[in-house]
Design a protein around this motif. Structure first.
Motif, short mmCIF file in Angstrom:
data_model
loop_
_atom_site.label_atom_id
_atom_site.label_comp_id
_atom_site.label_asym_id
_atom_site.label_seq_id
_atom_site.Cartn_x
_atom_site.Cartn_y
_atom_site.Cartn_z
N SER A 174 -2.32 8.98 -19.08
CA SER A 174 -1.22 9.11 -20.03
C SER A 174 -0.58 7.74 -20.24
O SER A 174 -0.10 7.12 -19.29
CB SER A 174 -0.17 10.09 -19.49
OG SER A 174 -0.68 11.39 -19.39
N HIS A 177 3.08 7.31 -19.03
CA HIS A 177 3.42 7.52 -17.62
C HIS A 177 3.23 6.21 -16.87
O HIS A 177 2.11 5.72 -16.73
CB HIS A 177 2.53 8.61 -17.02
CG HIS A 177 2.97 9.08 -15.67
ND1 HIS A 177 2.74 8.36 -14.52
CD2 HIS A 177 3.64 10.20 -15.28
CE1 HIS A 177 3.23 9.02 -13.48
NE2 HIS A 177 3.78 10.13 -13.92
N CYS A 201 0.51 10.71 -24.24
CA CYS A 201 1.17 11.75 -23.46
C CYS A 201 2.11 11.10 -22.46
O CYS A 201 1.89 9.96 -22.03
CB CYS A 201 0.10 12.58 -22.73
SG CYS A 201 0.75 14.01 -21.84
N ASP A 203 3.22 13.03 -19.64
CA ASP A 203 3.05 13.75 -18.39
C ASP A 203 1.82 13.26 -17.62
O ASP A 203 0.78 12.99 -18.21
CB ASP A 203 2.91 15.25 -18.68
CG ASP A 203 3.20 16.12 -17.46
OD1 ASP A 203 2.53 15.93 -16.43
OD2 ASP A 203 4.10 16.97 -17.54
N HIS A 204 1.95 13.17 -16.30
CA HIS A 204 0.81 12.81 -15.45
C HIS A 204 -0.34 13.80 -15.66
O HIS A 204 -1.50 13.40 -15.76
CB HIS A 204 1.27 12.81 -13.98
CG HIS A 204 0.17 12.61 -12.99
ND1 HIS A 204 -0.65 11.49 -12.98
CD2 HIS A 204 -0.25 13.39 -11.94
CE1 HIS A 204 -1.52 11.59 -11.98
NE2 HIS A 204 -1.31 12.72 -11.35
N ASN A 205 -0.02 15.09 -15.76
CA ASN A 205 -1.04 16.12 -15.96
C ASN A 205 -1.26 16.31 -17.46
O ASN A 205 -0.87 17.32 -18.05
CB ASN A 205 -0.60 17.43 -15.31
CG ASN A 205 -1.70 18.50 -15.33
OD1 ASN A 205 -2.74 18.31 -15.96
ND2 ASN A 205 -1.46 19.61 -14.66
N GLU A 209 -1.47 19.57 -20.97
CA GLU A 209 -1.01 19.45 -22.36
C GLU A 209 -2.17 19.70 -23.33
O GLU A 209 -1.98 20.29 -24.39
CB GLU A 209 -0.42 18.06 -22.58
CG GLU A 209 0.78 17.73 -21.70
CD GLU A 209 1.91 18.73 -21.86
OE1 GLU A 209 2.18 19.13 -23.02
OE2 GLU A 209 2.51 19.13 -20.84
#
Length: 255
Positions: A174, A177, A201, A203-205, A209
């Motif tokens: 991301s 991040h 993005c 978010d780390h995850n 997403e």
């Protein structure tokens, strides 16, 4: 008289069968060969950012088997997997034996978060076709030393001392991040042959997403299909939500 129309479902249940190879190591196969094997190195939550069920339902079962590898000790697989391999090098050897015994035509190592960098290391040791780190994070041994815990070994296979081989190295992360950006930059500094694939993005995850955008199938196809190189534009588009009317959108059944 109105004729009967066959029921066409926009999803297909994948006929994967699970085989436990050892505690923490499972192989999901539809018993079709030869095909490619995806070796997934899980993060601290023992998942590949998502549940195995979600991942399997977006894989082409005629082309891919999935193996999941878990490190309950949370030592970035440096000590292997208890009861199966005592080191990262031994783990790579055991996995190579599985590949040879089952006659896989291609191998992709894939890891998320804590499992990201181990996926690259094992991929290099195995001579895998492709190694992918998704949100890969380096071990932070300072914290382990302060807490008196066992730390990860000092020597790292991800270094300039190792000549580039046939294994393609990718780091997906991301771009919003800070921790993930820092890890990707460190990887690029020590392995200049790595290909960085930043995604829009925060978010780390980021995989979660992508799942919410209903494009998990596109993401997996892009990184696991060895017939082509991952396209950065396609990966970035995977975070753009599909219409609910799009027949290609991802469905999840019984999860």
């Amino acid at each position: 008289m109105i004729g009967h129309r066959p029921l066409v479902l926009p999803w297909q249940v994948r006929p994967y069968r699970r085989e436990i190879l050892a505690d923490g190591i499972a192989l999901y196969s539809a018993d079709r060969s030869p095909k490619s094997l995806v070796v997934g190195f899980c993060g601290r939550d023992h998942r590949l950012f998502l549940s195995v069920g979600m991942i399997l339902q977006t894989l082409d079962h005629t082309r891919f088997d999935l193996m999941t590898v878990v490190d309950p000790a949370e030592l970035h697989f440096d000590s292997g997997v208890e009861g199966y391999a005592n080191s990262l090098v031994e783990l790579a050897g055991r996995l190579s034996d599985v590949v040879a015994a089952r006659g896989y035509s291609g191998v992709v190592t894939y890891g998320t978060s804590m499992g990201g960098l181990p996926a690259l290391r094992v991929g290099l040791l195995m001579g895998a076709d492709r190694a992918v780190a998704a949100g890969g994070r380096f071990a932070w041994n300072i914290g382990r030393l302060l807490r008196g815990e066992k730390h990860v070994g000092a020597f790292d296979l991800l270094c300039r001392c190792r000549k580039p081989g046939k294994t393609e190295i990718y780091a997906i992360f991301s771009e919003g991040h800070d921790g993930d950006v820092e890890s990707a930059q460190r990887l690029a500094a020590i392995r200049p042959d790595s290909r960085l694939l930043p995604l829009p993005c925060l978010d780390h995850n980021f995989v979660y997403e992508i799942q919410k955008a209903r494009r998990l199938d596109e993401y997996h196809r892009e990184i696991f299909d060895l017939r082509r190189k991952p396209d950065p534009a396609v990966l970035r588009r995977s975070l753009t939500k599909r219409s609910r009317l799009d027949p290609r959108r991802t469905f999840y059944i019984g999860l």
